[in-house]
Design an enzyme around this catalytic site. Structure first.
Site, short mmCIF file in Angstrom:
data_model
loop_
_atom_site.label_atom_id
_atom_site.label_comp_id
_atom_site.label_asym_id
_atom_site.label_seq_id
_atom_site.Cartn_x
_atom_site.Cartn_y
_atom_site.Cartn_z
N SER A 195 -48.24 -61.23 -76.98
CA SER A 195 -48.87 -59.87 -78.22
C SER A 195 -47.81 -59.98 -79.32
CB SER A 195 -49.20 -58.97 -77.32
OG SER A 195 -50.37 -57.61 -78.85
N HIS A 251 -58.40 -60.18 -76.02
CA HIS A 251 -56.36 -60.11 -75.84
C HIS A 251 -55.41 -60.37 -74.43
CE1 HIS A 251 -52.73 -60.11 -78.28
NE2 HIS A 251 -52.17 -59.24 -77.58
N GLU A 266 -60.05 -63.15 -79.33
CA GLU A 266 -59.29 -62.33 -79.78
C GLU A 266 -60.22 -62.31 -81.55
OE1 GLU A 266 -55.38 -62.18 -78.92
OE2 GLU A 266 -55.83 -64.35 -77.53
#
Length: 319
Positions: A179, A298, A241
């Site tokens: 991330s 995610h 995602e």
């Protein structure tokens, strides 16, 4: 070093011998039924707290392998956000140790929740424009754009401390991040490509501040043209995602984050990962691979990114 087949043969032979010995008897307990309750600790690991000259406090955790160091020292995997990643990556590396070779794992994170709130500063590139960030946090994003300072700490104080503790191979080093950590991993590769030979960027936040990261590509290209560096990169992303899934929607509702415009569509994680992979491969001739994990979000993709990243890294270190 014994081959994997010889080791398997030894293990099977030992198992058969134990089975034969116990064929006519039951094993006897060696501990009382109710054993002492104790806190869990990972074997062969240690942890330090670092205080920087600026007063910041970080926590660094090191896991050592079972095998002795190779002649040139242990290779090292550095992983960001260790509270969600360090134990998983360590166990993965240890599981692979007999098939590849020994590896040190270093987690670099925060000593407290208060320090953890500075993650948005540490992981994001300079030049970040807060006006170009989605307004999803009630208190705003706080300080941003401190990746230079964090990179200097990681490559300076942390590396020196690890090298002082254990024999390290400076030519076999990998950086893992997910991330915003994936964004930071790419930032280090673009600005300091010689720092690691392998980079693992899981679900990188390429979207951050109107893709400010991509401003570093000319600098990266200049370093590549000198011929001194040949970084290897793995980018991973969860197949789900590209849209807000039900569990993430529940979280956003709990946090009272506006659901429109759709944050997943804004971030375009899958599309950005694909486009950057193509750019790096075709225009910059980087050895880059992209893996999309079908059915993963995610958050749920984190173990998959660590597992694939470990094998991607070890296959080069121990061909």
């Amino acid at each position: 070093m014994l081959s994997i087949w010889k080791r398997l043969g030894i293990c099977l032979a030992a198992s058969m011998a134990v089975a034969t010995a116990n064929a006519d008897s039951n094993p006897q307990p060696v501990e009382p039924t109710q054993s002492r309750v104790r806190p869990y600790a990972m074997e062969h690991s240690k942890q330090w707290t670092f205080r920087t000259p600026a007063g910041r406090t970080f926590e660094v955790t090191v896991a050592l392998p079972a095998q002795p160091a190779p002649a040139g020292g242990y290779p090292v995997m550095y992983v960001l956000d260790p509270r969600t990643s360090f134990a998983t990556l360590t166990e993965t590396a240890r599981n692979h140790e007999w098939m590849f070779g020994p590896t040190v794992v270093v987690g670099v994170g925060y000593a407290s929740e208060a320090e953890g709130s500075n993650r948005g500063f540490d992981m994001t590139p300079p030049g970040t424009d807060p006006a170009k960030l989605p307004k999803i946090l009630p208190g705003g994003w706080g300080a941003v754009g401190g990746a230079e300072e964090f990179a200097s700490f990681l490559l300076g104080d942390v590396r020196k401390a690890v090298a002082a503790e254990v024999s390290i191979d400076p030519h076999r080093q990998a950086l893992f991040g997910h991330s915003l950590g994936g964004l930071f991993t790419l930032y280090v590769m673009f600005t300091r490509p010689q720092s690691f030979d392998t980079y693992i960027a899981g679900s990188p936040s390429i979207w951050w501040s109107d893709k400010v990261l991509l401003r570093e590509l000319p600098r990266f290209q200049a370093a590549l043209q000198k011929g001194d560096v040949e970084p290897r990169l793995l980018i991973t992303v969860g197949g789900l995602e590209d849209r807000t899934n039900p569990e993430e929607r529940r979280l956003l509702e709990m946090m009272k984050v506006p659901l429109e415009p759709d944050l997943a569509q804004f971030a375009d994680m899958v599309g950005n990962a694909r486009r950057l992979t193509t750019t790096l491969r075709d225009q910059h001739k980087v050895a880059v691979e992209l893996v999309e994990f079908a059915g993963e979000t995610h958050n749920s993709v984190i173990p998959a990114y660590l597992a694939r990243g470990a094998r991607f890294t070890l296959s080069r270190w121990y061909p």
